[in-house]
Every structure is written in structure tokens, then in C-alpha cells.
Design a protein around this motif. Sequence first.
Motif, PDB file in Angstrom:
ATOM      1  N   GLY A  19     -79.434  -8.226 -14.504  1.00 51.13           N
ATOM      2  CA  GLY A  19     -79.681  -9.456 -15.248  1.00 51.13           C
ATOM      3  C   GLY A  19     -80.787  -9.292 -16.290  1.00 51.13           C
ATOM      4  O   GLY A  19     -80.621  -9.680 -17.449  1.00 51.13           O
ATOM      5  N   SER A  20     -81.896  -8.703 -15.870  1.00 54.39           N
ATOM      6  CA  SER A  20     -83.023  -8.537 -16.797  1.00 54.39           C
ATOM      7  C   SER A  20     -82.605  -7.754 -18.033  1.00 54.39           C
ATOM      8  O   SER A  20     -83.010  -8.071 -19.152  1.00 54.39           O
TER       9      SER A  20
ATOM     10  N   TYR B 237     -87.064 -18.759 -15.755  1.00 53.97           N
ATOM     11  CA  TYR B 237     -87.056 -17.398 -15.187  1.00 53.97           C
ATOM     12  C   TYR B 237     -85.896 -16.632 -15.786  1.00 53.97           C
ATOM     13  O   TYR B 237     -84.760 -17.113 -15.786  1.00 53.97           O
ATOM     14  N   HIS B 238     -86.177 -15.435 -16.291  1.00 55.76           N
ATOM     15  CA  HIS B 238     -85.110 -14.642 -16.900  1.00 55.76           C
ATOM     16  C   HIS B 238     -85.146 -13.184 -16.480  1.00 55.76           C
ATOM     17  O   HIS B 238     -84.516 -12.348 -17.135  1.00 55.76           O
TER      18      HIS B 238
ATOM     19  N   ASP C 179     -78.790 -18.238 -20.399  1.00 53.84           N
ATOM     20  CA  ASP C 179     -78.888 -17.279 -19.304  1.00 53.84           C
ATOM     21  C   ASP C 179     -78.100 -17.860 -18.122  1.00 53.84           C
ATOM     22  O   ASP C 179     -78.624 -18.673 -17.362  1.00 53.84           O
TER      23      ASP C 179
ATOM     24  N   ILE D 244     -76.956 -16.130 -15.668  1.00 49.94           N
ATOM     25  CA  ILE D 244     -76.956 -15.095 -14.632  1.00 49.94           C
ATOM     26  C   ILE D 244     -76.851 -15.704 -13.233  1.00 49.94           C
ATOM     27  O   ILE D 244     -76.110 -15.216 -12.385  1.00 49.94           O
ATOM     28  N   ALA D 245     -77.581 -16.806 -13.021  1.00 53.62           N
ATOM     29  CA  ALA D 245     -77.518 -17.458 -11.707  1.00 53.62           C
ATOM     30  C   ALA D 245     -76.432 -18.530 -11.645  1.00 53.62           C
ATOM     31  O   ALA D 245     -75.891 -18.811 -10.585  1.00 53.62           O
TER      32      ALA D 245
ATOM     33  N   LYS E 208     -75.324 -11.116 -11.625  1.00 51.87           N
ATOM     34  CA  LYS E 208     -75.213 -11.672 -10.276  1.00 51.87           C
ATOM     35  C   LYS E 208     -73.757 -11.796  -9.786  1.00 51.87           C
ATOM     36  O   LYS E 208     -73.195 -10.810  -9.345  1.00 51.87           O
TER      37      LYS E 208
HETATM   38  C1  LIG Z   1     -81.709 -13.154 -11.212  1.00 50.83           C
HETATM   39  C2  LIG Z   1     -81.888 -13.668 -12.566  1.00 50.83           C
HETATM   40  C3  LIG Z   1     -82.222 -12.813 -13.637  1.00 50.83           C
HETATM   41  C4  LIG Z   1     -82.539 -11.362 -13.442  1.00 50.83           C
HETATM   42  O1  LIG Z   1     -81.494 -10.613 -12.933  1.00 50.83           O
HETATM   43  P1  LIG Z   1     -81.822  -9.201 -12.212  1.00 50.83           P
HETATM   44  O2  LIG Z   1     -80.485  -8.621 -11.947  1.00 50.83           O
HETATM   45  O3  LIG Z   1     -82.577  -9.523 -10.979  1.00 50.83           O
HETATM   46  O4  LIG Z   1     -82.626  -8.407 -13.179  1.00 50.83           O
HETATM   47  C5  LIG Z   1     -82.309 -13.366 -14.892  1.00 50.83           C
HETATM   48  N1  LIG Z   1     -82.064 -14.661 -15.103  1.00 50.83           N
HETATM   49  C6  LIG Z   1     -81.743 -15.507 -14.115  1.00 50.83           C
HETATM   50  C7  LIG Z   1     -81.460 -16.940 -14.426  1.00 50.83           C
HETATM   51  C8  LIG Z   1     -81.654 -15.039 -12.815  1.00 50.83           C
HETATM   52  O5  LIG Z   1     -81.383 -15.895 -11.808  1.00 50.83           O
END
Ligand SMILES: *Cc1c(COP(=O)(O)O)cnc(C)c1O
Length: 445
Positions: free
Chosen positions: A112-113, A145-146, A251, A253-254, A280
Motif C-alpha cells: 500500500g505505501s 493514514y497512507h 487511497d 487501500i483499506a 490490501k
Molecule cells: C494499510 C494502508 C496503507 C499502507 O499499506 P501497506 O501495505 O501497509 O504499506 C495505506 N493506506 C491505507 C488507507 C491503509 O489502510
Amino acid sequence: MNLAQKDLKYIWHPCSQMKDYESFPPIVIDHGEGVYLYDMEGKEYIDIISSWWCNLLGHCNPEINNAVKKQLDTLEHVILANFSHKPVIELCQELSKSVPRGLTKFHFSDCGSSAVECALKMAFQYQYQTGQMKRTRFMCLSEGYHGETIGALAVGSLDMYAKIYQPLLMDTVRIPAPDCYRCPYHQNRENCQANCFEEAEKCFDRYADTTCAVIVEPLLQGSAGMRIYPPLYLKKLRTLCDQTGVMLIADEIATGFGRTGKMFACDHAAITPDIMCLSKGLTGGYLPMAIAAATDKVYEAFYADYKEGKAFMHSHTYSGNPLGCAAALAVQKILREQHILEHAALRAQYLHEKLLTRLSDHPNIGEIRHIGLINAMELVTDKKTKTGFDEKKRIGYEIYQRALAHGLILRPLGNVLYFNPPLTITEAEIDKAVYRCATAIEEVL
Ligand SMILES: *Cc1c(COP(=O)(O)O)cnc(C)c1O
């Protein structure tokens, strides 16, 4: 030496004070099935946090297992520069049908990062190559958070992760984020007009000219404690970005792949970001893989004769790894063919009502907020004043330990306990999880 002791001899665990492990050694997991994990002694744990929010369709899902096994005997990895392979092509074809309309190009990375880093660089270079050289900074939301690489930390706002590295981080503009539980306008998130968006307007008035992009976690600020805000806020942000030439990075990712009840959180607001980050749930929690998806407009700003030097020179060794793509492709297929989101919507309702019935009267549970299957319970000392527990008391951590004893993985975010289960959780499993959760809370509080 038992396995846990051996672990501590070698392993520096993520996001942990290792001294805590002296009294609370790591739980060594042997195997998983569906929502369950089993330790070496065969004790069962319900994985209500989807193993750091990535497990989407249960542990050891037979169909994903088979897809990965099959790919394993065909091709494990190949460089993605100048080369390609069927799983990555098929995956992108599938994704292009489910992402918000207009996102057409997929750039691969491995966590994600790194997808966030990729999106930030892409946005910066886009502005540069379209003549907007003065746009050199980013905006983000407070409490955001990213990820935890240096660039991602700079656009995040959680002191716990970022504070010590402050001297290393680029200067970003923080828009005070919506805080619906403690809304300063005394509205509620179900029917408000997103008055708090005026904070974003203020920041844009001052900084839009010099900003290349704003990055947000759409609708759900996960790490901040599953803070949920209304779709209208996102809609307004999209409009403001369009008016000012600031790019919008979502973002997801979550939030991606059904976590919020729709395929993507952006879908609730019917918006398309300029760049969207995915990871994720992408591989169902099987293999590390991430994507920054972009629109044609972004892509075209990089498309030119080589000598113009406009290419996006950004790479990760494991970009588009075939095993990851095979898992992700299986996930897409299962989501579609088994109507996972429709089924999850029914159980989301069930879970929320169950938690409300069982826990909303508890004097220390301030709010049980939810979106999709995600439910968050905010612990307070007083429901009227909404005062949180002193974080140093680590009430959440204590409940976490009690819940583990009862067979539930309920890892808190400070004073917030949450459920974020695999989308395939059943009603019977929800009953069991809510019972174990309530028992743990009542033992501590
Ligand atoms: C988990 C997360 C990240 C980072 O992902 P990683 O795979 O842990 O590096 C970035 N943004 C959000 C919203 C997340 O929940």
C-alpha cells in the motif's frame, strides 16, 4: 525453547513495543480456514480484523488457493518492463470493469505505501509536465493514514507513526478532517450538508495554486479509529478539485473491494478520482501487491517520444507479480460470480444490529458506527462528554488480551475497537464474535 521463544530470538515484530512480548508472547498460528485461525495447540480465533484488513474472502479460500497453485507451476515471476503475462492482463481487464468509470490505466507496485508513493510522484510529475511547475505540495486530511514510508508518512497525520520523523518529512497542508462523532456543527453524518467542508475550502483558498494533489481515505479514516464521514464531503472535494486544478488521489487501500458495502468507497459519492490506490483486499490478503490506477488524462501527460523525457520512471521489482495477479484475478471472479457484495450487505445489517442490541447500552461505548461490515466501537469514560480513556491506560489493549483468551482477534486502534471481518463471514460466526467481544469488554469495563 518453544516456538514463541524462538520467534523472539529472531523476529522484530511490526508496530510493536517488543518489551510487551515478554509478558505477552506472540501467538504462533498454524493454519487458517474461513474466518478462523488456529494456533499450534489447535485453539481457535475468529479473525475479526481480517489479518490487518487484507483478508477478503476467508483464509485458505479453496478457489484462490487453486488459482495460485496453478500459476505456481506455470510462471512465478517475470520483469514487467517490456514483458507481460496473461494473469496481469486479465486482471487489469477485470479491474477496469469494477473501478470508478474513467480509471483506465493500472500501475503496479507491491504494498500500500508504495502505491501511495507512486500516486504522489505521478501527480507531481503530471502537474510538472502540464506546465504547472508551481504546484509542488500535497494536501491531506488531519488524522489521515497512507502508510509508513517517508513520503506516505508525510501525507499522513497520525503522530504515533510520524512524529519522530518530522524533520525528514515534506511540508504538507493538513485540512482538519470531518469528525462526525464529535461534530463541531452538531449535525449528524446521515443527513448533514458537510458544513465541515469549509475547512477544506479555506485551505484551497490559500494553497490550491501551489498544490499538486490532495490525498484522502474516502469515507473511512481507518487507522484514525474507523472514522466515517459522509459521501457529500467527497463530492464537494471532487468539485473543488475540478475548479482549482488540484488532483484528487483516493487511497482505497483499506476501503476497496466491498469493505464499505460498495465496490469502492468512491462509488458512494459517484466520483472518479484522478488516481486511486489499491492494495490490501486486492489479492484477498494472499500476496503483497498494489496498484495506482489513473485516468487517461493523467496517462496522456506522460505519453511522448522518449527523448522528451516524460516517461514515468518508477518501478518495483515485483510489479505485477504473476502469483499475486492470479490470486487477485480469482478474487475478482469470486466477488462477481458469487455475488459477495449482495450477501455481505445483508450480514452487515445483521452485524450492526447485533452489536447495537448487545453493546449500545454499555456506559463506556460512546458510538457504534458502521459502514459495510466495518463496525467501530469508541470507548469513552463518559457518554455525555464523549471523553476518551487516557491512552496510557491502554484499555483497548487490555480488552484485546481478554478477547484473545476468548478466541477473538480484536486488535484496537487506541480507544476504538472494531470489526472488519472477511466479507464471507456467516451469521453464526457473527453471533459468536459478538458474544466473545461483549464478554471481553464486560470483563475489563
Ligand atoms: C494499510 C494502508 C496503507 C499502507 O499499506 P501497506 O501495505 O501497509 O504499506 C495505506 N493506506 C491505507 C488507507 C491503509 O489502510
